[in-house]
Write an enzyme that holds these catalytic residues in place. Structure first.
Site, PDB file in Angstrom:
ATOM      1  N   HIS A 289      45.035  38.464  35.895  1.00  0.00           N
ATOM      2  CA  HIS A 289      43.730  39.031  35.554  1.00  0.00           C
ATOM      3  C   HIS A 289      43.208  39.920  36.688  1.00  0.00           C
ATOM      4  O   HIS A 289      42.025  40.220  36.740  1.00  0.00           O
ATOM      5  CB  HIS A 289      42.722  37.927  35.247  1.00  0.00           C
TER       6      HIS A 289
ATOM      7  N   ASP B  43      46.214  34.149  35.434  1.00  0.00           N
ATOM      8  CA  ASP B  43      44.785  34.365  35.681  1.00  0.00           C
ATOM      9  C   ASP B  43      44.670  35.264  36.901  1.00  0.00           C
ATOM     10  O   ASP B  43      45.622  35.980  37.198  1.00  0.00           O
ATOM     11  CB  ASP B  43      44.042  33.028  35.832  1.00  0.00           C
TER      12      ASP B  43
END
Ligand SMILES: *[C@@H]1O[C@H](CO)[C@@H](O)[C@H](O)[C@H]1NC(C)=O
Ligand SMILES: *[C@@H]1O[C@H](CO)[C@@H](O)[C@H](O)[C@H]1NC(C)=O
Ligand SMILES: *[C@@H]1O[C@H](CO)[C@@H](O)[C@H](O)[C@H]1NC(C)=O
Ligand SMILES: *[C@@H]1O[C@H](CO)[C@@H](O)[C@H](O)[C@H]1NC(C)=O
Ligand SMILES: *[C@@H]1O[C@H](CO)[C@@H](O)[C@H](O)[C@H]1NC(C)=O
Ligand SMILES: *[C@@H]1O[C@H](CO)[C@@H](O)[C@H](O)[C@H]1NC(C)=O
Ligand SMILES: *[C@@H]1O[C@H](CO)[C@@H](O)[C@H](O)[C@H]1NC(C)=O
Ligand SMILES: *[C@@H]1O[C@H](CO)[C@@H](O)[C@H](O)[C@H]1NC(C)=O
Ligand SMILES: *[C@@H]1O[C@H](CO)[C@@H](O)[C@H](O)[C@H]1NC(C)=O
Ligand SMILES: *[C@@H]1O[C@H](CO)[C@@H](O)[C@H](O)[C@H]1NC(C)=O
Ligand SMILES: *[C@@H]1O[C@H](CO)[C@@H](O)[C@H](O)[C@H]1NC(C)=O
Ligand SMILES: *[C@@H]1O[C@H](CO)[C@@H](O)[C@H](O)[C@H]1NC(C)=O
Length: 400
Positions: free
Chosen positions: A242, A219
């Protein structure tokens, strides 16, 4: 009498608990070794009672109970060995320290003033059981590995963090916090991904520096949540993440979110969903805020879906975004010196600035971008919406 005894207890109990080395003459340092059972209480007592606490390199402390290390003053934790949390999901779901913000729990909170943690050791979250359970329960509460809470002057250096069930680091109401030389890895050994394993989330905190670190996760590499000011995230190698994210902001009605003064330079970003990103919610019933004075520079990227992105319609469709523009204003942002390749997930688009209508984005500058899509998509293209962009890149930006 009672306070005298309590004070005595606070000073002397931990020494009894400490094992492996005799107390120093100044009674200021102690060593914690593995007991074979739950080492959590002994570790907490040692840190409360001793100025310096060492966990030797051969030691793995097994932590079966939550650790509240708040209200500390002038502490050094020399973590040379490993601190490993048990995989007892039943216990942690019911006993993790709870934070209302995004409905989070955590294994371990550290707070107070002047705290150093270093030593080359490891914090292990036993994440695999959580990755597997989350695959069939999307509301599963999963603990954050390590939380700095209500703390000033904290330095965390030379530490590895592995397999957190969820976020690796949460800085909540921290000031003057440095992370230097941190290696983060969250890797699932099954087909269930290690989801939401953000490297760092910063919230209601000021003057936080994250440098010289390697992050391999699933993430955000670093995420600036509401009220993050004077933040640096530099000299980082991020893989599988991310991206370095400002936001998401403006999620909650009635709340005002501030992100001001953020610098991120010398970042290597590979196999990622995003590179440099700013994201804010639009739509009916959202919150508001300001993003101001943000600088992203010298990013080298490879196989990244969105190497450079502002998304002011985050999780909001175009109709709603037009009717209810974001109330988070984005101002004074520079992106400079970006190199490398996108993944092709957005075809030829390598940079996208999607702002809400009505001048919500202002003074945005983009310069010196050498980002290319995979060759099958031809030349790089740039997309922008509701924004005038300065710099030497967006001259041919398609305004939609
Ligand atoms: C942690 O311990 C301190 C001191 O005992 C206490 O005041 C505080 O409420 C505890 N924090 C949490 C989150 O339980
Ligand atoms: C896990 O935690 C629960 C609840 O705290 C406890 O009853 C149980 O004995 C623990 N299991 C193990 C294997 O320690
Ligand atoms: C990290 O810790 C290890 C083990 O204690 C030590 O040998 C090494 O010098 C430390 N590295 C840095 C950069 O402090
Ligand atoms: C999902 O996990 C939560 C605990 O975080 C639990 O309360 C809930 O019952 C679980 N849901 C299912 C479908 O197992
Ligand atoms: C982190 O990884 C780097 C590069 O592999 C290594 O040199 C360093 O010693 C590691 N640090 C820790 C704390 O393990
Ligand atoms: C920010 O924190 C660093 C140490 O973490 C400190 O040296 C510096 O003075 C702080 N800056 C401000 C403006 O407080
Ligand atoms: C980097 O991330 C990719 C995609 O998540 C993964 O397949 C690869 O193993 C990672 N590389 C390293 C060195 O961890
Ligand atoms: C952020 O700070 C501002 C100004 O102090 C405050 O009004 C707002 O409530 C804070 N927002 C959050 C989410 O803490
Ligand atoms: C941001 O930086 C500017 C310039 O250094 C400073 O004047 C301002 O106070 C900072 N903002 C915050 C919220 O600290
Ligand atoms: C946009 O989202 C809203 C709220 O989720 C929904 O009611 C609406 O139908 C969506 N409109 C379109 C065009 O998808
Ligand atoms: C791609 O860019 C090169 C160099 O600017 C140019 O010569 C070429 O015509 C462009 N190709 C396409 C398909 O636009
Ligand atoms: C772009 O600049 C023009 C001319 O100054 C101005 O009229 C327009 O409002 C600006 N648009 C945005 C989205 O800032």
């Amino acid at each position: 009498m009672r306070s005298f005894l309590t004070a005595l207890g606070a000073i002397f109990l931990p020494l009894v608990q400490c094992s492996g080395s005799p107390p120093n003459a100044d009674s200021a340092s102690c060593t914690v070794t593995a007991s074979g059972g739950d080492d959590g209480p002994a570790f907490v007592n040692a840190v409360q009672g001793c100025d310096t606490v060492t966990i030797p390199s051969e030691t793995t402390l097994s932590i079966a109970t939550r650790m509240n290390m708040t209200g500390l003053n002038n502490k050094n934790i020399e973590l040379m060995g490993t601190v490993k949390f048990t995989n007892n999901m039943t216990y942690w779901i019911n006993n993790g320290f709870y934070f209302e913000f995004q409905d989070q729990i955590t294994f371990w909170i550290v707070g107070g003033n002047n705290i150093n943690i270093n030593g080359g050791g490891t914090i292990d979250g036993s994440g695999q059981v959580w990755y597997d359970a989350f695959a069939s329960n999307s509301t599963l509460l999963r603990p954050i590995l390590f939380t700095v809470y209500q703390a000033t002057d904290v330095v965390i250096e030379n530490i590895s963090m592995i397999n957190s069930p969820e976020w690796m680091n949460f800085v909540n109401e921290g000031q003057n916090v440095i992370y230097n030389g941190i290696n983060i890895s969250a890797v699932s050994t099954s087909s269930n991904l290690a989801k939401n394993t953000d490297g760092w989330d910063i919230y209601r905190s000021d003057n936080v520096t994250i440098v010289n670190s390697n992050i391999n996760n699933g993430d955000d590499c670093v995420s600036l949540k509401p009220n993050s000011t004077n933040i640096i995230a530099s000299n980082l190698y991020c893989n599988g993440s991310h991206g370095i994210s400002v936001g998401s902001l403006g999620q909650y009605a009635g709340e005002y979110d501030i992100v001001e003064n953020f610098t991120s330079t010398n970042v290597q970003m590979y196999n990622a969903e995003n590179g440099a990103r700013i994201k804010a919610f639009a739509g009916p019933g959202v919150g508001s805020g300001i993003v101001r004075n943000i600088s992203y520079s010298f990013f080298t990227e490879g196989n990244v879906d969105n190497p450079l992105i502002i998304d002011q319609c985050y999780e909001t469709n175009a109709t709603d975004c037009a009717a209810y523009p974001s109330n988070v204003y984005i101002q004074d942002v520079t992106f400079t010196n970006f190199y490398g390749t996108s993944s092709g997930a957005e075809k030829s688009v390598v940079a996208s600035l999607a702002c809400s209508p009505d001048n919500r984005c202002s003074n945005i500058s983009v310069s010196n971008i050498s980002l290319e899509p995979p060759s099958s998509y031809g030349n790089a293209t740039y997309v922008c919406q509701n924004v005038n962009v300065t710099g030497n890149v967006f001259g041919d930006c398609e305004t939609t």
